[in-house]
Design a protein around this motif. Structure first.
Motif, PDB file in Angstrom:
ATOM      1  N   GLN A  12       1.657   6.000   9.256  1.00 33.37           N
ATOM      2  CA  GLN A  12       0.702   5.760   8.179  1.00 33.37           C
ATOM      3  C   GLN A  12       0.762   4.320   7.700  1.00 33.37           C
ATOM      4  O   GLN A  12      -0.280   3.711   7.418  1.00 33.37           O
ATOM      5  CB  GLN A  12       0.946   6.738   7.032  1.00 33.37           C
ATOM      6  N   ILE A  13       1.950   3.753   7.609  1.00 30.11           N
ATOM      7  CA  ILE A  13       2.071   2.348   7.216  1.00 30.11           C
ATOM      8  C   ILE A  13       1.399   1.463   8.260  1.00 30.11           C
ATOM      9  O   ILE A  13       0.701   0.500   7.918  1.00 30.11           O
ATOM     10  CB  ILE A  13       3.554   1.946   7.031  1.00 30.11           C
ATOM     11  N   ASP A  14       1.586   1.804   9.535  1.00 26.62           N
ATOM     12  CA  ASP A  14       0.935   1.025  10.593  1.00 26.62           C
ATOM     13  C   ASP A  14      -0.583   1.071  10.448  1.00 26.62           C
ATOM     14  O   ASP A  14      -1.271   0.055  10.638  1.00 26.62           O
ATOM     15  CB  ASP A  14       1.340   1.550  11.973  1.00 26.62           C
ATOM     16  N   GLU A  15      -1.120   2.227  10.088  1.00 31.12           N
ATOM     17  CA  GLU A  15      -2.565   2.355   9.899  1.00 31.12           C
ATOM     18  C   GLU A  15      -3.035   1.540   8.701  1.00 31.12           C
ATOM     19  O   GLU A  15      -4.089   0.896   8.739  1.00 31.12           O
ATOM     20  CB  GLU A  15      -2.950   3.824   9.758  1.00 31.12           C
ATOM     21  N   VAL A  16      -2.248   1.534   7.630  1.00 30.22           N
ATOM     22  CA  VAL A  16      -2.582   0.727   6.455  1.00 30.22           C
ATOM     23  C   VAL A  16      -2.530  -0.756   6.828  1.00 30.22           C
ATOM     24  O   VAL A  16      -3.422  -1.527   6.463  1.00 30.22           O
ATOM     25  CB  VAL A  16      -1.635   1.049   5.269  1.00 30.22           C
ATOM     26  N   GLU A  17      -1.511  -1.147   7.563  1.00 34.29           N
ATOM     27  CA  GLU A  17      -1.390  -2.540   8.008  1.00 34.29           C
ATOM     28  C   GLU A  17      -2.602  -2.951   8.836  1.00 34.29           C
ATOM     29  O   GLU A  17      -3.101  -4.066   8.706  1.00 34.29           O
ATOM     30  CB  GLU A  17      -0.113  -2.747   8.828  1.00 34.29           C
ATOM     31  N   GLN A  18      -3.092  -2.044   9.665  1.00 32.87           N
ATOM     32  CA  GLN A  18      -4.273  -2.336  10.479  1.00 32.87           C
ATOM     33  C   GLN A  18      -5.484  -2.607   9.588  1.00 32.87           C
ATOM     34  O   GLN A  18      -6.261  -3.518   9.841  1.00 32.87           O
ATOM     35  CB  GLN A  18      -4.553  -1.172  11.439  1.00 32.87           C
ATOM     36  N   MET A  19      -5.630  -1.828   8.516  1.00 30.75           N
ATOM     37  CA  MET A  19      -6.729  -2.043   7.573  1.00 30.75           C
ATOM     38  C   MET A  19      -6.613  -3.403   6.898  1.00 30.75           C
ATOM     39  O   MET A  19      -7.625  -4.058   6.638  1.00 30.75           O
ATOM     40  CB  MET A  19      -6.751  -0.941   6.520  1.00 30.75           C
ATOM     41  N   VAL A  20      -5.386  -3.815   6.614  1.00 29.30           N
ATOM     42  CA  VAL A  20      -5.167  -5.136   6.006  1.00 29.30           C
ATOM     43  C   VAL A  20      -5.506  -6.226   7.023  1.00 29.30           C
ATOM     44  O   VAL A  20      -6.202  -7.189   6.706  1.00 29.30           O
ATOM     45  CB  VAL A  20      -3.712  -5.266   5.500  1.00 29.30           C
ATOM     46  N   GLU A  21      -5.048  -6.044   8.253  1.00 31.60           N
ATOM     47  CA  GLU A  21      -5.296  -7.057   9.285  1.00 31.60           C
ATOM     48  C   GLU A  21      -6.787  -7.229   9.583  1.00 31.60           C
ATOM     49  O   GLU A  21      -7.229  -8.338   9.884  1.00 31.60           O
ATOM     50  CB  GLU A  21      -4.540  -6.692  10.563  1.00 31.60           C
ATOM     51  N   THR A  22      -7.555  -6.145   9.492  1.00 32.04           N
ATOM     52  CA  THR A  22      -8.989  -6.236   9.768  1.00 32.04           C
ATOM     53  C   THR A  22      -9.790  -6.694   8.545  1.00 32.04           C
ATOM     54  O   THR A  22     -10.998  -6.835   8.622  1.00 32.04           O
ATOM     55  CB  THR A  22      -9.548  -4.889  10.266  1.00 32.04           C
ATOM     56  N   GLY A  23      -9.090  -6.892   7.422  1.00 35.71           N
ATOM     57  CA  GLY A  23      -9.750  -7.410   6.228  1.00 35.71           C
ATOM     58  C   GLY A  23     -10.367  -6.348   5.336  1.00 35.71           C
ATOM     59  O   GLY A  23     -11.038  -6.679   4.363  1.00 35.71           O
ATOM     60  N   GLU A  24     -10.117  -5.071   5.646  1.00 36.35           N
ATOM     61  CA  GLU A  24     -10.657  -4.013   4.793  1.00 36.35           C
ATOM     62  C   GLU A  24     -10.014  -4.055   3.406  1.00 36.35           C
ATOM     63  O   GLU A  24     -10.657  -3.745   2.406  1.00 36.35           O
ATOM     64  CB  GLU A  24     -10.423  -2.657   5.455  1.00 36.35           C
ATOM     65  N   PHE A  25      -8.740  -4.444   3.346  1.00 34.03           N
ATOM     66  CA  PHE A  25      -8.011  -4.598   2.088  1.00 34.03           C
ATOM     67  C   PHE A  25      -7.240  -5.904   2.136  1.00 34.03           C
ATOM     68  O   PHE A  25      -6.815  -6.340   3.213  1.00 34.03           O
ATOM     69  CB  PHE A  25      -7.033  -3.431   1.869  1.00 34.03           C
ATOM     70  N   PRO A  26      -7.022  -6.530   0.987  1.00 32.38           N
ATOM     71  CA  PRO A  26      -6.292  -7.799   0.988  1.00 32.38           C
ATOM     72  C   PRO A  26      -4.789  -7.641   1.269  1.00 32.38           C
ATOM     73  O   PRO A  26      -4.150  -8.559   1.760  1.00 32.38           O
ATOM     74  CB  PRO A  26      -6.533  -8.358  -0.411  1.00 32.38           C
ATOM     75  N   ASN A  27      -4.248  -6.457   0.935  1.00 31.67           N
ATOM     76  CA  ASN A  27      -2.814  -6.211   1.155  1.00 31.67           C
ATOM     77  C   ASN A  27      -2.538  -4.712   1.097  1.00 31.67           C
ATOM     78  O   ASN A  27      -3.412  -3.919   0.743  1.00 31.67           O
ATOM     79  CB  ASN A  27      -1.969  -6.974   0.117  1.00 31.67           C
ATOM     80  N   ARG A  28      -1.310  -4.333   1.446  1.00 28.71           N
ATOM     81  CA  ARG A  28      -0.946  -2.902   1.459  1.00 28.71           C
ATOM     82  C   ARG A  28      -1.043  -2.281   0.080  1.00 28.71           C
ATOM     83  O   ARG A  28      -1.502  -1.153  -0.064  1.00 28.71           O
ATOM     84  CB  ARG A  28       0.479  -2.714   1.989  1.00 28.71           C
ATOM     85  N   SER A  29      -0.616  -3.018  -0.931  1.00 28.78           N
ATOM     86  CA  SER A  29      -0.646  -2.458  -2.288  1.00 28.78           C
ATOM     87  C   SER A  29      -2.060  -2.067  -2.687  1.00 28.78           C
ATOM     88  O   SER A  29      -2.276  -0.987  -3.253  1.00 28.78           O
ATOM     89  CB  SER A  29      -0.076  -3.454  -3.292  1.00 28.78           C
ATOM     90  N   GLU A  30      -3.021  -2.944  -2.407  1.00 27.32           N
ATOM     91  CA  GLU A  30      -4.406  -2.633  -2.786  1.00 27.32           C
ATOM     92  C   GLU A  30      -4.937  -1.455  -1.982  1.00 27.32           C
ATOM     93  O   GLU A  30      -5.686  -0.624  -2.513  1.00 27.32           O
ATOM     94  CB  GLU A  30      -5.305  -3.852  -2.618  1.00 27.32           C
ATOM     95  N   ALA A  31      -4.547  -1.346  -0.729  1.00 26.81           N
ATOM     96  CA  ALA A  31      -4.975  -0.213   0.092  1.00 26.81           C
ATOM     97  C   ALA A  31      -4.439   1.099  -0.485  1.00 26.81           C
ATOM     98  O   ALA A  31      -5.166   2.089  -0.602  1.00 26.81           O
ATOM     99  CB  ALA A  31      -4.495  -0.392   1.535  1.00 26.81           C
ATOM    100  N   ILE A  32      -3.188   1.092  -0.888  1.00 25.93           N
ATOM    101  CA  ILE A  32      -2.580   2.309  -1.449  1.00 25.93           C
ATOM    102  C   ILE A  32      -3.164   2.609  -2.821  1.00 25.93           C
ATOM    103  O   ILE A  32      -3.447   3.772  -3.141  1.00 25.93           O
ATOM    104  CB  ILE A  32      -1.045   2.172  -1.472  1.00 25.93           C
ATOM    105  N   ARG A  33      -3.402   1.570  -3.639  1.00 25.15           N
ATOM    106  CA  ARG A  33      -4.055   1.802  -4.939  1.00 25.15           C
ATOM    107  C   ARG A  33      -5.437   2.421  -4.735  1.00 25.15           C
ATOM    108  O   ARG A  33      -5.832   3.335  -5.465  1.00 25.15           O
ATOM    109  CB  ARG A  33      -4.178   0.492  -5.725  1.00 25.15           C
ATOM    110  N   SER A  34      -6.165   1.954  -3.753  1.00 25.97           N
ATOM    111  CA  SER A  34      -7.486   2.497  -3.465  1.00 25.97           C
ATOM    112  C   SER A  34      -7.397   3.970  -3.068  1.00 25.97           C
ATOM    113  O   SER A  34      -8.207   4.791  -3.505  1.00 25.97           O
ATOM    114  CB  SER A  34      -8.146   1.684  -2.356  1.00 25.97           C
TER     115      SER A  34
END
Length: 59
Positions: A12-34
């Motif tokens: 799951q962390i790898d999937e979140v990291e992928q979202m950050v790398e593709t620019g969907e989120f600025p960082n992991r924290s924002e992805a998890i907050r979302s």
């Protein structure tokens, strides 16, 4: 904001990291907050839906 420590499976962390790398989120924290916001909004919607169905039953 408060800091929260949690354990999440590596996949799951790898999937979140992928979202950050593709620019969907600025960082992991924002992805998890979302994700938490989405979960809370969904719960609110379900509560409203249950409340409406109960009012139907009262009529």
């Amino acid at each position: 904001m408060e800091r929260v420590t949690l354990r999440i499976p590596k996949q799951q962390i790898d999937e979140v990291e992928q979202m950050v790398e593709t620019g969907e989120f600025p960082n992991r924290s924002e992805a998890i907050r979302s994700a938490v916001r989405d979960m809370l909004n969904e719960q609110d919607g379900e509560r409203e839906e249950r409340g409406r169905s109960r009012s139907w039953a009262k009529v």
